[in-house]
Scaffold this motif. Structure first.
Motif, PDB file in Angstrom:
ATOM      1  N   ASN A  78      63.744 110.114  36.590  1.00 51.20           N
ATOM      2  CA  ASN A  78      62.736 109.061  36.703  1.00 51.20           C
ATOM      3  C   ASN A  78      63.400 107.760  37.144  1.00 51.20           C
ATOM      4  O   ASN A  78      63.561 106.830  36.341  1.00 51.20           O
ATOM      5  CB  ASN A  78      62.024 108.879  35.358  1.00 51.20           C
ATOM      6  CG  ASN A  78      60.797 107.992  35.478  1.00 51.20           C
ATOM      7  OD1 ASN A  78      60.558 107.397  36.515  1.00 51.20           O
ATOM      8  ND2 ASN A  78      60.045 107.911  34.414  1.00 51.20           N
ATOM      9  N   SER A  79      63.762 107.661  38.402  1.00 54.36           N
ATOM     10  CA  SER A  79      64.453 106.472  38.891  1.00 54.36           C
ATOM     11  C   SER A  79      63.568 105.227  38.823  1.00 54.36           C
ATOM     12  O   SER A  79      64.055 104.124  38.618  1.00 54.36           O
ATOM     13  CB  SER A  79      64.954 106.688  40.314  1.00 54.36           C
ATOM     14  OG  SER A  79      63.884 106.985  41.180  1.00 54.36           O
ATOM     15  N   TRP A  80      62.255 105.411  38.987  1.00 57.10           N
ATOM     16  CA  TRP A  80      61.355 104.253  38.887  1.00 57.10           C
ATOM     17  C   TRP A  80      61.250 103.760  37.452  1.00 57.10           C
ATOM     18  O   TRP A  80      61.131 102.563  37.198  1.00 57.10           O
ATOM     19  CB  TRP A  80      59.978 104.588  39.446  1.00 57.10           C
ATOM     20  CG  TRP A  80      60.030 104.749  40.933  1.00 57.10           C
ATOM     21  CD1 TRP A  80      60.021 105.924  41.632  1.00 57.10           C
ATOM     22  CD2 TRP A  80      60.151 103.716  41.903  1.00 57.10           C
ATOM     23  NE1 TRP A  80      60.125 105.675  42.977  1.00 57.10           N
ATOM     24  CE2 TRP A  80      60.204 104.322  43.175  1.00 57.10           C
ATOM     25  CE3 TRP A  80      60.228 102.339  41.835  1.00 57.10           C
ATOM     26  CZ2 TRP A  80      60.327 103.598  44.354  1.00 57.10           C
ATOM     27  CZ3 TRP A  80      60.357 101.605  43.012  1.00 57.10           C
ATOM     28  CH2 TRP A  80      60.398 102.248  44.246  1.00 57.10           C
ATOM     29  N   GLY A  81      61.330 104.664  36.485  1.00 57.98           N
ATOM     30  CA  GLY A  81      61.350 104.264  35.078  1.00 57.98           C
ATOM     31  C   GLY A  81      62.602 103.465  34.754  1.00 57.98           C
ATOM     32  O   GLY A  81      62.548 102.468  34.031  1.00 57.98           O
ATOM     33  N   LEU A  82      63.735 103.884  35.313  1.00 59.77           N
ATOM     34  CA  LEU A  82      64.989 103.161  35.129  1.00 59.77           C
ATOM     35  C   LEU A  82      64.873 101.759  35.711  1.00 59.77           C
ATOM     36  O   LEU A  82      65.273 100.775  35.088  1.00 59.77           O
ATOM     37  CB  LEU A  82      66.131 103.922  35.787  1.00 59.77           C
ATOM     38  CG  LEU A  82      67.488 103.227  35.798  1.00 59.77           C
ATOM     39  CD1 LEU A  82      67.976 102.979  34.383  1.00 59.77           C
ATOM     40  CD2 LEU A  82      68.484 104.063  36.581  1.00 59.77           C
ATOM     41  N   ARG A  83      64.307 101.657  36.896  1.00 59.88           N
ATOM     42  CA  ARG A  83      64.134 100.344  37.528  1.00 59.88           C
ATOM     43  C   ARG A  83      63.239  99.449  36.681  1.00 59.88           C
ATOM     44  O   ARG A  83      63.535  98.278  36.462  1.00 59.88           O
ATOM     45  CB  ARG A  83      63.532 100.494  38.921  1.00 59.88           C
ATOM     46  CG  ARG A  83      63.417  99.169  39.665  1.00 59.88           C
ATOM     47  CD  ARG A  83      62.456  99.293  40.804  1.00 59.88           C
ATOM     48  NE  ARG A  83      61.146  99.654  40.277  1.00 59.88           N
ATOM     49  CZ  ARG A  83      60.052  98.948  40.505  1.00 59.88           C
ATOM     50  NH1 ARG A  83      60.083  97.884  41.251  1.00 59.88           N
ATOM     51  NH2 ARG A  83      58.899  99.326  40.004  1.00 59.88           N
ATOM     52  N   ASP A  84      62.148 100.003  36.176  1.00 62.76           N
ATOM     53  CA  ASP A  84      61.231  99.217  35.338  1.00 62.76           C
ATOM     54  C   ASP A  84      61.918  98.719  34.067  1.00 62.76           C
ATOM     55  O   ASP A  84      61.734  97.566  33.665  1.00 62.76           O
ATOM     56  CB  ASP A  84      59.999 100.038  34.968  1.00 62.76           C
ATOM     57  CG  ASP A  84      59.081 100.287  36.155  1.00 62.76           C
ATOM     58  OD1 ASP A  84      59.254  99.617  37.204  1.00 62.76           O
ATOM     59  OD2 ASP A  84      58.193 101.151  36.033  1.00 62.76           O
ATOM     60  N   MET A  85      62.718  99.581  33.442  1.00 64.84           N
ATOM     61  CA  MET A  85      63.423  99.165  32.224  1.00 64.84           C
ATOM     62  C   MET A  85      64.427  98.051  32.522  1.00 64.84           C
ATOM     63  O   MET A  85      64.516  97.077  31.770  1.00 64.84           O
ATOM     64  CB  MET A  85      64.161 100.349  31.593  1.00 64.84           C
ATOM     65  CG  MET A  85      63.254 101.300  30.884  1.00 64.84           C
ATOM     66  SD  MET A  85      64.083 102.544  29.866  1.00 64.84           S
ATOM     67  CE  MET A  85      65.517 102.979  30.791  1.00 64.84           C
ATOM     68  N   THR A  86      65.163  98.178  33.612  1.00 63.66           N
ATOM     69  CA  THR A  86      66.151  97.147  33.925  1.00 63.66           C
ATOM     70  C   THR A  86      65.470  95.831  34.282  1.00 63.66           C
ATOM     71  O   THR A  86      65.967  94.768  33.916  1.00 63.66           O
ATOM     72  CB  THR A  86      67.080  97.584  35.065  1.00 63.66           C
ATOM     73  OG1 THR A  86      66.324  97.928  36.217  1.00 63.66           O
ATOM     74  CG2 THR A  86      67.932  98.747  34.657  1.00 63.66           C
ATOM     75  N   GLU A  87      64.329  95.896  34.956  1.00 64.76           N
ATOM     76  CA  GLU A  87      63.594  94.662  35.260  1.00 64.76           C
ATOM     77  C   GLU A  87      63.138  93.970  33.978  1.00 64.76           C
ATOM     78  O   GLU A  87      63.191  92.753  33.877  1.00 64.76           O
ATOM     79  CB  GLU A  87      62.398  94.948  36.162  1.00 64.76           C
ATOM     80  CG  GLU A  87      62.787  95.215  37.594  1.00 64.76           C
ATOM     81  CD  GLU A  87      61.602  95.462  38.492  1.00 64.76           C
ATOM     82  OE1 GLU A  87      60.472  95.673  37.991  1.00 64.76           O
ATOM     83  OE2 GLU A  87      61.799  95.451  39.711  1.00 64.76           O
ATOM     84  N   ARG A  88      62.723  94.736  33.001  1.00 63.92           N
ATOM     85  CA  ARG A  88      62.302  94.144  31.728  1.00 63.92           C
ATOM     86  C   ARG A  88      63.480  93.524  30.983  1.00 63.92           C
ATOM     87  O   ARG A  88      63.358  92.453  30.387  1.00 63.92           O
ATOM     88  CB  ARG A  88      61.592  95.170  30.873  1.00 63.92           C
ATOM     89  CG  ARG A  88      60.163  95.399  31.352  1.00 63.92           C
ATOM     90  CD  ARG A  88      59.453  96.493  30.589  1.00 63.92           C
ATOM     91  NE  ARG A  88      58.096  96.690  31.067  1.00 63.92           N
ATOM     92  CZ  ARG A  88      57.745  97.267  32.204  1.00 63.92           C
ATOM     93  NH1 ARG A  88      58.677  97.694  33.040  1.00 63.92           N
ATOM     94  NH2 ARG A  88      56.476  97.422  32.530  1.00 63.92           N
TER      95      ARG A  88
END
Length: 55
Positions: free
Chosen positions: A10-20
């Protein structure tokens, strides 16, 4: 590194977590993070955008 399970699943989930996490730091709620870690988070957050731009 901790991103490996997210990269393949889930690369998009990883991106969302890092943005948060970056947002929390910008708001001053996470002051103990070091600059090197922030740079890694920024690179993770921007990686999918680079892939999209190259399409």
């Amino acid at each position: 590194m901790f991103t490996q399970p997210f990269d393949s699943k889930n690369s998009w989930g990883l991106r969302d977590m890092t943005e948060r996490l970056l947002e929390v730091n910008q708001r001053g709620l996470w002051q103990s993070v070091n600059q090197k870690m922030l740079e890694k988070f920024q690179a993770i957050a921007l990686e999918p955008e680079g892939i999209i731009e190259n399409l």
